[in-house]
Motif scaffolding. Structure first.
Motif, PDB file in Angstrom:
ATOM      1  N   ILE A  31       0.820  -1.217   0.000  1.00 12.48           N
ATOM      2  CA  ILE A  31       0.000   0.000   0.000  1.00 12.48           C
ATOM      3  C   ILE A  31       0.852   1.265   0.000  1.00 12.48           C
ATOM      4  N   CYS A  32       1.903   1.321   0.805  1.00 12.45           N
ATOM      5  CA  CYS A  32       2.745   2.527   0.851  1.00 12.45           C
ATOM      6  C   CYS A  32       3.436   2.775  -0.493  1.00 12.45           C
ATOM      7  N   ARG A  33       3.880   1.710  -1.130  1.00 15.35           N
ATOM      8  CA  ARG A  33       4.534   1.848  -2.433  1.00 15.35           C
ATOM      9  C   ARG A  33       3.569   2.453  -3.447  1.00 15.35           C
ATOM     10  N   ARG A  34       2.343   1.995  -3.425  1.00 17.05           N
ATOM     11  CA  ARG A  34       1.353   2.511  -4.381  1.00 17.05           C
ATOM     12  C   ARG A  34       0.921   3.943  -4.053  1.00 17.05           C
ATOM     13  N   LYS A  35       0.828   4.264  -2.760  1.00 19.48           N
ATOM     14  CA  LYS A  35       0.426   5.611  -2.355  1.00 19.48           C
ATOM     15  C   LYS A  35       1.555   6.623  -2.548  1.00 19.48           C
ATOM     16  N   GLY A  36       2.793   6.174  -2.441  1.00 16.35           N
ATOM     17  CA  GLY A  36       3.915   7.098  -2.498  1.00 16.35           C
ATOM     18  C   GLY A  36       4.056   7.918  -1.224  1.00 16.35           C
ATOM     19  N   ALA A  37       3.562   7.380  -0.123  1.00 17.59           N
ATOM     20  CA  ALA A  37       3.587   8.103   1.148  1.00 17.59           C
ATOM     21  C   ALA A  37       4.996   8.168   1.715  1.00 17.59           C
ATOM     22  N   LEU A  38       5.289   9.265   2.371  1.00 21.98           N
ATOM     23  CA  LEU A  38       6.511   9.445   3.154  1.00 21.98           C
ATOM     24  C   LEU A  38       6.031   9.686   4.582  1.00 21.98           C
ATOM     25  N   LEU A  39       6.282   8.745   5.476  1.00 26.62           N
ATOM     26  CA  LEU A  39       5.632   8.717   6.781  1.00 26.62           C
ATOM     27  C   LEU A  39       6.483   9.288   7.903  1.00 26.62           C
ATOM     28  N   TRP A  40       5.803   9.955   8.823  1.00 28.59           N
ATOM     29  CA  TRP A  40       6.390  10.485  10.048  1.00 28.59           C
ATOM     30  C   TRP A  40       5.493  10.012  11.190  1.00 28.59           C
ATOM     31  N   PHE A  41       6.046   9.289  12.139  1.00 21.06           N
ATOM     32  CA  PHE A  41       5.267   8.693  13.225  1.00 21.06           C
ATOM     33  C   PHE A  41       5.275   9.595  14.458  1.00 21.06           C
ATOM     34  N   VAL A  42       4.071   9.822  14.999  1.00 24.79           N
ATOM     35  CA  VAL A  42       3.901  10.655  16.192  1.00 24.79           C
ATOM     36  C   VAL A  42       2.891   9.978  17.112  1.00 24.79           C
ATOM     37  N   PRO A  43       2.899  10.331  18.401  1.00 22.69           N
ATOM     38  CA  PRO A  43       1.834   9.840  19.279  1.00 22.69           C
ATOM     39  C   PRO A  43       0.482  10.327  18.752  1.00 22.69           C
ATOM     40  N   ARG A  44      -0.546   9.506  18.847  1.00 22.02           N
ATOM     41  CA  ARG A  44      -1.860   9.854  18.289  1.00 22.02           C
ATOM     42  C   ARG A  44      -2.398  11.159  18.867  1.00 22.02           C
ATOM     43  N   GLU A  45      -2.094  11.435  20.128  1.00 20.04           N
ATOM     44  CA  GLU A  45      -2.619  12.666  20.730  1.00 20.04           C
ATOM     45  C   GLU A  45      -1.991  13.930  20.134  1.00 20.04           C
ATOM     46  N   ALA A  46      -0.914  13.791  19.363  1.00 15.58           N
ATOM     47  CA  ALA A  46      -0.301  14.951  18.692  1.00 15.58           C
ATOM     48  C   ALA A  46      -1.087  15.371  17.451  1.00 15.58           C
ATOM     49  N   LEU A  47      -2.003  14.523  16.987  1.00 16.40           N
ATOM     50  CA  LEU A  47      -2.801  14.783  15.787  1.00 16.40           C
ATOM     51  C   LEU A  47      -4.195  15.271  16.187  1.00 16.40           C
ATOM     52  N   ARG A  48      -4.594  16.427  15.626  1.00 16.05           N
ATOM     53  CA  ARG A  48      -5.925  16.974  15.872  1.00 16.05           C
ATOM     54  C   ARG A  48      -6.614  17.215  14.526  1.00 16.05           C
ATOM     55  N   ILE A  49      -7.724  16.552  14.316  1.00 17.05           N
ATOM     56  CA  ILE A  49      -8.485  16.731  13.077  1.00 17.05           C
ATOM     57  C   ILE A  49      -9.405  17.928  13.287  1.00 17.05           C
ATOM     58  N   HIS A  50      -9.277  18.937  12.405  1.00 21.51           N
ATOM     59  CA  HIS A  50     -10.083  20.151  12.543  1.00 21.51           C
ATOM     60  C   HIS A  50     -11.397  20.068  11.796  1.00 21.51           C
ATOM     61  N   GLN A  51     -11.370  19.478  10.621  1.00 19.24           N
ATOM     62  CA  GLN A  51     -12.619  19.317   9.873  1.00 19.24           C
ATOM     63  C   GLN A  51     -12.523  18.080   9.007  1.00 19.24           C
ATOM     64  N   GLY A  52     -13.681  17.520   8.719  1.00 22.12           N
ATOM     65  CA  GLY A  52     -13.762  16.424   7.776  1.00 22.12           C
ATOM     66  C   GLY A  52     -13.617  15.035   8.347  1.00 22.12           C
ATOM     67  N   GLU A  53     -13.719  14.891   9.656  1.00 31.40           N
ATOM     68  CA  GLU A  53     -13.628  13.532  10.208  1.00 31.40           C
ATOM     69  C   GLU A  53     -14.692  12.640   9.581  1.00 31.40           C
ATOM     70  N   ASP A  54     -15.850  13.218   9.267  1.00 33.83           N
ATOM     71  CA  ASP A  54     -16.916  12.442   8.638  1.00 33.83           C
ATOM     72  C   ASP A  54     -16.597  12.096   7.183  1.00 33.83           C
ATOM     73  N   ALA A  55     -15.640  12.802   6.573  1.00 33.20           N
ATOM     74  CA  ALA A  55     -15.232  12.508   5.192  1.00 33.20           C
ATOM     75  C   ALA A  55     -14.172  11.411   5.132  1.00 33.20           C
ATOM     76  N   LEU A  56     -13.543  11.115   6.275  1.00 36.61           N
ATOM     77  CA  LEU A  56     -12.482  10.111   6.305  1.00 36.61           C
ATOM     78  C   LEU A  56     -13.040   8.695   6.198  1.00 36.61           C
ATOM     79  N   ARG A  57     -12.354   7.885   5.451  1.00 34.23           N
ATOM     80  CA  ARG A  57     -12.636   6.462   5.346  1.00 34.23           C
ATOM     81  C   ARG A  57     -11.392   5.723   5.833  1.00 34.23           C
ATOM     82  N   ALA A  58     -11.543   4.456   6.122  1.00 28.36           N
ATOM     83  CA  ALA A  58     -10.413   3.666   6.604  1.00 28.36           C
ATOM     84  C   ALA A  58     -10.294   2.384   5.793  1.00 28.36           C
ATOM     85  N   TYR A  59      -9.047   1.985   5.574  1.00 28.13           N
ATOM     86  CA  TYR A  59      -8.767   0.740   4.888  1.00 28.13           C
ATOM     87  C   TYR A  59      -7.743  -0.015   5.717  1.00 28.13           C
TER      88      TYR A  59
END
Length: 116
Positions: A31-59
């Motif tokens: 999946i990462c190869r196909r997405k071309g993502a460059l990842l940076w890992f952080v504790p989950r509490e460091a991430l705050r979603i401001h808008q669009g949580e309802d637009a997010l899907r998960a795979y």
């Protein structure tokens, strides 16, 4: 500590993440190869979603331990969510979705996720 802003391509999903970017991870799993993502890992509490949580899907795939989050409108993958080996909640931020980050200045480590 720096606060970074990011979004999906269409802007439906916006977020902030706190931390100092010390490196990026280039994974060659299917999946990462196909997405071309460059990842940076952080504790989950460091991430705050401001808008669009309802637009997010998960795979999930393989062992189903990482929720690869993507915008249901534009398909962009701004981050993933999971746990580290110690059970701590983590976020894998796609550095390519952050605003104003000079990717050429970030050391990149390669991870052989295809071998897992």
């Amino acid at each position: 500590m720096t606060t970074h802003t990011g979004s999906c391509h269409c802007g439906a999903v916006t977020y902030e993440v706190d931390g100092d970017i010390d490196s990026g991870l280039d994974c060659n799993c299917s999946i990462c190869r196909r997405k071309g993502a460059l990842l940076w890992f952080v504790p989950r509490e460091a991430l705050r979603i401001h808008q669009g949580e309802d637009a997010l899907r998960a795979y999930t795939f393989n062992k189903h331990v990482i929720q690869h989050r993507f915008c249901g409108t534009c398909g962009m993958h701004p981050f993933g969510e999971g746990t580290d080996p110690k059970g701590n909640a983590m976020a894998a931020i796609n550095l390519r979705c952050l605003d104003g980050v000079d990717l050429s200045a970030i050391p990149v480590h390669h991870f052989d996720g295809a071998a897992l």
